[in-house]
Enzyme design. Structure first.
Site, mmCIF file in Angstrom:
data_model
loop_
_atom_site.group_PDB
_atom_site.id
_atom_site.type_symbol
_atom_site.label_atom_id
_atom_site.label_comp_id
_atom_site.label_asym_id
_atom_site.label_seq_id
_atom_site.Cartn_x
_atom_site.Cartn_y
_atom_site.Cartn_z
ATOM 1 N N THR A 166 -27.349 21.738 -42.338
ATOM 2 C CA THR A 166 -26.429 22.770 -42.839
ATOM 3 C C THR A 166 -27.218 23.901 -43.516
ATOM 4 O O THR A 166 -28.435 23.800 -43.698
ATOM 5 C CB THR A 166 -25.418 22.146 -43.828
ATOM 6 O OG1 THR A 166 -26.156 21.531 -44.888
ATOM 7 C CG2 THR A 166 -24.543 21.114 -43.152
ATOM 8 N N TYR A 167 -26.506 24.929 -43.941
ATOM 9 C CA TYR A 167 -27.099 26.151 -44.505
ATOM 10 C C TYR A 167 -28.104 25.827 -45.629
ATOM 11 O O TYR A 167 -27.759 25.158 -46.597
ATOM 12 C CB TYR A 167 -25.968 27.032 -45.036
ATOM 13 C CG TYR A 167 -26.420 28.383 -45.512
ATOM 14 C CD1 TYR A 167 -26.893 29.330 -44.616
ATOM 15 C CD2 TYR A 167 -26.372 28.712 -46.868
ATOM 16 C CE1 TYR A 167 -27.304 30.588 -45.052
ATOM 17 C CE2 TYR A 167 -26.779 29.964 -47.319
ATOM 18 C CZ TYR A 167 -27.250 30.892 -46.395
ATOM 19 O OH TYR A 167 -27.654 32.129 -46.836
ATOM 20 N N PRO A 168 -29.362 26.298 -45.485
ATOM 21 C CA PRO A 168 -30.386 25.892 -46.458
ATOM 22 C C PRO A 168 -30.354 26.605 -47.810
ATOM 23 O O PRO A 168 -30.702 26.022 -48.826
ATOM 24 C CB PRO A 168 -31.703 26.205 -45.741
ATOM 25 C CG PRO A 168 -31.370 27.202 -44.692
ATOM 26 C CD PRO A 168 -29.924 27.038 -44.347
ATOM 27 N N ARG A 169 -29.914 27.888 -47.831
ATOM 28 C CA ARG A 169 -30.010 28.642 -49.099
ATOM 29 C C ARG A 169 -28.844 28.294 -50.022
ATOM 30 O O ARG A 169 -27.955 29.112 -50.251
ATOM 31 C CB ARG A 169 -30.034 30.145 -48.815
ATOM 32 C CG ARG A 169 -31.305 30.612 -48.126
ATOM 33 C CD ARG A 169 -31.153 32.044 -47.672
ATOM 34 N NE ARG A 169 -32.231 32.473 -46.811
ATOM 35 C CZ ARG A 169 -33.288 33.167 -47.219
ATOM 36 N NH1 ARG A 169 -33.432 33.481 -48.489
ATOM 37 N NH2 ARG A 169 -34.230 33.540 -46.355
#
Length: 346
Positions: A166-169
């Site tokens: 999933t989205y890392p940031r």
């Protein structure tokens, strides 16, 4: 909502902007002119530099001091005890003569000891929280020496190209409740190769949304980093991608496993009027630790004189015989230099 509810956010942004002008621009110019060098001063980088500089000064001014301790051994039953100073409660002393005097006393007392206290406490520890970006960067730096930037680039590829994470940031270490129904599909997708057995065990169970990893209030824009429902092909990944993917999958699996349960035993004994101590640990149920075959690396501290051992069963008032005593020594260590991981934490 009424726009005035956001006045404080406006003021905070205004303060940052003004600080950058008043301090950043003026101090940067002043430093550059004074030292005739391209120097810069800023709201974020300067305090960071100060943290590193003060640690550097501590290290440079550090003078190591020798310290001493006593390790005592009993052969039957096998047991290692560590001397503890009654006054300071420390396992070390800076007075070598005193420690040598205690050893002579014990040897003169023909090694007779008495168990004065035995404590058995059932304990459990839960899996560490899911990863947000900073925690993942810190751990990848500690384990594989990757820089924060490298880790983010690898994560970005796993997210964009492979579509397996999933989205890392993200700065959240929790999941929102709407993710819970998709956990089984995610387990199915990542349950390949080394994770097949671990994920398989969870597939037949009901997944409970435990507050330790599901909390809507603690998720802002994005939830913690976990595997997606995209089927995984491990052989399509580079070595670096495999390592980071492995960290995320194991952490995801571990929070779904039960607690690690063990019995902590501590024992105290007296010999020649001195206190000795020993610690032991008996595993009751491995729980989430099964997910980490090599075991989690526990932080090893300098003061960790009492190492866990398999303790024989003792009762208070029982006699023990100390067969050998020896002087142990070491030197105090300076504070460690910052690594990317410890600096991120600081």
């Amino acid at each position: 909502k009424n726009g005035h509810e956001y006045d404080n956010l406006y003021d905070a942004a205004m303060c940052r902007a003004e600080a950058d002008w008043l301090v950043g621009i003026n101090a940067t110019r002043a430093l550059t002119c004074k030292y005739n060098a391209q120097l810069s001063c800023g709201r974020v980088q300067t305090p960071t530099l100060a943290i590193i500089a003060s640690r550097e000064e501590e290290i440079r001014n550090f003078v190591p001091k020798p310290y001493y301790g006593i390790a005592a051994k009993s052969q039957t039953p096998p047991l290692t005890l560590t001397w503890r100073d009654e006054k300071s409660k420390s396992f070390r002393s800076f007075d070598k003569e005193r420690v040598e005097g205690i050893i002579k006393k014990i040897e003169a007392g023909s090694g007779q000891g008495l168990v004065t206290e035995v404590k058995r406490i059932p304990k459990k520890t839960y899996a560490p929280q899911l990863y947000d970006l900073t925690e993942l960067q810190r751990e990848a730096n500690r384990k594989f020496n990757y820089s924060a930037k490298e880790t983010l680039n690898i994560m970005q590829r796993l997210y964009e190209n492979h579509k397996v994470l999933t989205y890392p940031r993200t700065d959240s270490r929790y999941l929102s409740s709407d993710i819970v129904p998709s956990i089984k599909e995610r387990l199915e997708a990542c349950g390949v190769g080394p994770y097949r057995k671990l994920a398989g065990r969870l597939m037949n169970q009901k997944i409970a949304a435990k507050p330790s990893f599901v909390d809507d209030k603690k998720v802002s824009d994005h939830h913690a980093i976990i595997p997606t429902e995209q089927f995984v092909q491990l052989d399509h990944m580079t070595n670096e991608e495999r390592k980071i993917y492995d960290m995320v999958v194991r952490r995801f699996l571990s929070v779904l496993y039960p607690a690690f349960e063990y019995e902590q035993t501590s024992l105290e004994a007296k010999a020649a009027g001195q206190t000795f101590a020993a610690n032991g640990k008996t595993v009751v149920s491995a729980g989430w630790k099964d997910v980490y075959e090599e075991g989690m690396q526990e932080e090893d501290t300098e003061d960790n004189a009492l190492k866990d051992q398999k303790l024989p069963v003792f009762r208070k008032g029982e006699n023990i015989h100390i067969d050998s005593v020896r002087l142990t020594n070491g030197k105090t260590k300076p504070p460690a230099h910052f690594t990317e991981a410890t600096l991120l934490a600081a």
